[in-house]
Design an enzyme around this catalytic site. Sequence first.
Site, mmCIF file in Angstrom:
data_model
loop_
_atom_site.group_PDB
_atom_site.id
_atom_site.type_symbol
_atom_site.label_atom_id
_atom_site.label_comp_id
_atom_site.label_asym_id
_atom_site.label_seq_id
_atom_site.Cartn_x
_atom_site.Cartn_y
_atom_site.Cartn_z
ATOM 1 N N GLY A 158 0.832 -1.192 0.000
ATOM 2 C CA GLY A 158 0.000 0.000 0.000
ATOM 3 C C GLY A 158 0.867 1.242 0.000
ATOM 4 O O GLY A 158 1.960 1.256 -0.575
ATOM 5 N N ILE A 238 7.454 -3.253 10.193
ATOM 6 C CA ILE A 238 6.975 -1.913 10.545
ATOM 7 C C ILE A 238 5.457 -1.840 10.325
ATOM 8 O O ILE A 238 4.889 -0.756 10.281
ATOM 9 C CB ILE A 238 7.715 -0.810 9.737
ATOM 10 C CG1 ILE A 238 7.863 -1.179 8.241
ATOM 11 C CG2 ILE A 238 9.114 -0.584 10.326
ATOM 12 C CD1 ILE A 238 6.627 -1.051 7.451
ATOM 13 N N ARG A 240 2.355 -4.384 11.774
ATOM 14 C CA ARG A 240 1.766 -4.635 13.092
ATOM 15 C C ARG A 240 2.386 -5.909 13.650
ATOM 16 O O ARG A 240 2.627 -6.874 12.923
ATOM 17 C CB ARG A 240 0.247 -4.778 13.004
ATOM 18 C CG ARG A 240 -0.504 -3.461 12.850
ATOM 19 C CD ARG A 240 -0.414 -2.627 14.120
ATOM 20 N NE ARG A 240 -1.209 -1.400 14.057
ATOM 21 C CZ ARG A 240 -0.739 -0.220 13.680
ATOM 22 N NH1 ARG A 240 0.535 -0.120 13.283
ATOM 23 N NH2 ARG A 240 -1.511 0.855 13.684
ATOM 24 N N GLU A 269 2.837 -5.251 22.826
ATOM 25 C CA GLU A 269 3.586 -4.006 23.006
ATOM 26 C C GLU A 269 3.166 -3.369 24.327
ATOM 27 O O GLU A 269 1.973 -3.289 24.618
ATOM 28 C CB GLU A 269 3.290 -3.027 21.873
ATOM 29 C CG GLU A 269 3.886 -3.431 20.544
ATOM 30 C CD GLU A 269 3.665 -2.399 19.452
ATOM 31 O OE1 GLU A 269 3.258 -1.246 19.771
ATOM 32 O OE2 GLU A 269 3.888 -2.722 18.282
ATOM 33 N N HIS A 288 8.054 1.278 18.545
ATOM 34 C CA HIS A 288 6.937 1.760 17.717
ATOM 35 C C HIS A 288 7.074 3.261 17.441
ATOM 36 O O HIS A 288 6.165 4.056 17.685
ATOM 37 C CB HIS A 288 5.596 1.466 18.396
ATOM 38 C CG HIS A 288 4.471 1.337 17.414
ATOM 39 N ND1 HIS A 288 3.410 0.476 17.614
ATOM 40 C CD2 HIS A 288 4.221 1.956 16.232
ATOM 41 C CE1 HIS A 288 2.555 0.577 16.592
ATOM 42 N NE2 HIS A 288 3.035 1.475 15.750
ATOM 43 N N ILE A 289 8.226 3.629 16.892
ATOM 44 C CA ILE A 289 8.520 5.044 16.647
ATOM 45 C C ILE A 289 8.669 5.368 15.162
ATOM 46 O O ILE A 289 9.058 6.476 14.801
ATOM 47 C CB ILE A 289 9.812 5.473 17.376
ATOM 48 C CG1 ILE A 289 10.998 4.609 16.927
ATOM 49 C CG2 ILE A 289 9.617 5.405 18.886
ATOM 50 C CD1 ILE A 289 12.345 5.098 17.428
#
Length: 323
Positions: A158, A238, A240, A269, A288-289
């Site tokens: 995507g 990157i 989920r 997480e 998760h940055i």
Amino acid sequence: MNIIIGSAQSPILASAQSRAELEAAASRRGVESVVANSRADLMRELPRADAIWIEPATYDAEFVATLRRDVGHLKWIQLMSTGFDAVERYGAPDGVVVTNAGDAYAPLVAEHALALLLALGRGLPDALDSGAEHQWKSEIGARVTTLDGAAVTIFGFGRIGREIALRLRPFGTRIIAVTQRGRLEPLADETLSSDKLGDALKVSDALIVAAPLTKSTHHAIGAKELSALPRHAFVINIGRGPIIDGAALSHALAKGVIGGAGLDVTDPEPLPLDDPLWACKNVIVTPHIAAMGGALPARRLAAILQRNLDHFINGRELENRIF
């Protein structure tokens, strides 16, 4: 017309300046806005809201149940994230349109994916470990790899997947796109449908997971898929965390089934202190940055929100509709 800006928990729009800019944008359009600084504020204001802009963490079973009991004036929910797995899980009330952040974070997430891949390929985990020991280990060079001529499979092509491909192409990388239906992707050298993922993995030097989390992608990367990769291959996630079977990944890393992993998302997480992934060699975990990048993501997201607000006011189709 009333809109709730539930940005207090958002890492992107948490600053007072960001919230003030959104409030001002709504005011210029004759829309009353309320910033919900807590869940209690959100639930209190909900009955009179025409639209809500929220983080996906807010979109839980309790929230949806409240809406189903009395949706009030609500017609639009705007997620501050690209991911929409919470909406997949809990559904949406009839008559309410749900939109996501579209490509707001795509360039930044793609940059992070490439950073993880380059760091693993150029031996940075080993170099950092030897640096912490104050040792000069030139033998690290024997394990360094290059993207020039390498084959990289991008699972999920995507907006983020395409941005990753754009950044990989100057390196001379062969790009294999894996999509649900396998439709031709101009930015890829080859496109395969998801049922052909194994074929792609067999010839890949790296796998980058950039798909959304859905019923069909949950644990789509398990022991079988990891075993299909060459032993030197890297896995980057990157997308989920639950797209990859965490136990299978830990086993593959511990047994040398794959060469390493770069993870910005995990399952769960935060990653628990006793999770075996922490002990695996050649693993980079970032908290998760990937979507972070100074003021830029807030500006990109704000532009999408304001365009959608204009569409909403004028009765036009909203951008990035997912439900």
